[in-house]
Structures are given as structure tokens and as C-alpha cells.
Design a protein around this motif. Sequence first.
Motif, PDB file in Angstrom:
ATOM      1  N   THR A   1       0.853  -1.184   0.000  1.00 40.17           N
ATOM      2  CA  THR A   1       0.000   0.000   0.000  1.00 40.17           C
ATOM      3  C   THR A   1       0.887   1.232   0.000  1.00 40.17           C
ATOM      4  O   THR A   1       2.113   1.131   0.085  1.00 40.17           O
ATOM      5  N   THR A   2       0.302   2.396  -0.108  1.00 39.01           N
ATOM      6  CA  THR A   2       1.069   3.642  -0.106  1.00 39.01           C
ATOM      7  C   THR A   2       0.661   4.494   1.082  1.00 39.01           C
ATOM      8  O   THR A   2      -0.517   4.526   1.470  1.00 39.01           O
ATOM      9  N   ASP A   3       1.639   5.176   1.676  1.00 34.87           N
ATOM     10  CA  ASP A   3       1.329   6.084   2.777  1.00 34.87           C
ATOM     11  C   ASP A   3       0.939   7.457   2.217  1.00 34.87           C
ATOM     12  O   ASP A   3       0.791   7.644   1.007  1.00 34.87           O
ATOM     13  N   ARG A   4       0.772   8.438   3.093  1.00 37.60           N
ATOM     14  CA  ARG A   4       0.322   9.770   2.671  1.00 37.60           C
ATOM     15  C   ARG A   4       1.331  10.474   1.778  1.00 37.60           C
ATOM     16  O   ARG A   4       0.985  11.358   0.999  1.00 37.60           O
ATOM     17  N   GLN A   5       2.597  10.110   1.892  1.00 37.92           N
ATOM     18  CA  GLN A   5       3.634  10.701   1.058  1.00 37.92           C
ATOM     19  C   GLN A   5       3.811   9.956  -0.266  1.00 37.92           C
ATOM     20  O   GLN A   5       4.671  10.298  -1.071  1.00 37.92           O
ATOM     21  N   GLY A   6       2.991   8.946  -0.498  1.00 38.79           N
ATOM     22  CA  GLY A   6       3.072   8.197  -1.740  1.00 38.79           C
ATOM     23  C   GLY A   6       4.137   7.132  -1.759  1.00 38.79           C
ATOM     24  O   GLY A   6       4.414   6.558  -2.822  1.00 38.79           O
ATOM     25  N   ARG A   7       4.719   6.834  -0.604  1.00 38.28           N
ATOM     26  CA  ARG A   7       5.755   5.810  -0.552  1.00 38.28           C
ATOM     27  C   ARG A   7       5.131   4.436  -0.343  1.00 38.28           C
ATOM     28  O   ARG A   7       4.176   4.283   0.417  1.00 38.28           O
TER      29      ARG A   7
END
Length: 214
Positions: free
Chosen positions: A117-123
Motif C-alpha cells: 500500500t502507499t502512505d500519505r507521502q506516496g511511498r
Amino acid sequence: MLLPLKPGELQRLIPAVASGPQFNKCSGTPQQLLQRLLISSVGGVIPLLIAQGGFGSRWSSIWLVVGLVMLLYMLWGPIVQAGSRNAQLRRYPSAALFEGEIADLFTRERLEGRQETTDRQGRLEMVENRRTWLCLELEDEDGYLGQLRFPLEKGHKALRRGMTLRCLVLSERKDFSRIDRISDAWVPQARLWVGEYPYLLKPAFEELCLRRLA
């Protein structure tokens, strides 16, 4: 206490085809249902479109059958899976009714998969899907029998050490010197059925217990 089953009793307790609870269990999670729906839709529509294209009457009939079979995958998929699981226990040459008690119970965390999945920073990050399982240690007057494991649910809070438990045990050996498999189990005092998969036909098993253990 182990009471060997009579000829034919194992087949009456574990069906060859899926029962209702077994069908529901093999239908899977909402995500698995969605995947099966996509397979059914794509796998069914494409052959039907080819059949409608009229590539020769003989091949059109074959593609039509393939399309109809795939459209019904939502139904026959769980049925085939349940039948396969049932067959794994039905094949054992020796089966016995076990009545003992819960010697101990404890929980364990079990990894059931990982998902990107991706976090809020797109990582990108990896998320582990863990589930709590309840483990029951079973024993009778002869000592330890084995362990029964299944996902923990709210109703399992009623289970206590010392409660009577009844299930089937299966072995390749007639003397049951080695236990190969344990079915799901009935806990009369808690009025609960426990186990990872509902192998047994509940009314038939409860009736057997009343006849053999009365």
C-alpha cells in the motif's frame, strides 16, 4: 476415549459434496468473492462472444459450453473446493469418535498475508495481515491427543479448561498409535462448534454422540 467408527459412519458424517456451511466457508472473503466474480465474468463472456461469432458450428457449440461453465464458476468453484477438502478426511482407513476435555487453551498471532500500500507521502509500504487464532490442547484419560486451531471469534470466550469436547480423529493405523488429522469439534457445555473448517454434518454427529456415548 476413542470409539472406532463402524463401516459407513465416516461417510455419513463427512459428505462427499459440499454442505451449506462448507459452501459458505469455501466461498471465501469478500476479496476472494470479487476475484471469483471477475474470473467468472471474464471467463464466461469471452467464450460466449466467440461462440456468437460463428466460427464453425462445431467449435461454436464447444465455446458456448465453456462460456456457460465459466459463468457458473461462482457456484461450482466452492463446491469443488469443499469436495476436495472433504475427500482428504474421507480417505483415511481408520476413524474414531473422541471424547475428552480441553486441557489448555491459548492464542497465537498468525500471518495470513502481506499487502503493498502507499502512505500519505506516496511511498510504498508493506502491511502484514495478522489474525488471532485460538489453540486448544486436547486430552483424555490416556493423556494428550493433539491440538485444534481455528480463528478466534467472540463466541469462543465461553470456552474453558476442563470442558468436554467431542470430535473425530483419523489415522492411517488401525491402533491409532499416530493421529494424522482431527476434525472440527463439538463442545456441549458451551453449545459451540469449533474448528477451522466445518467437516462434520452437525445433526448427524450429535446424534452419533448420543447413541455411542450415552
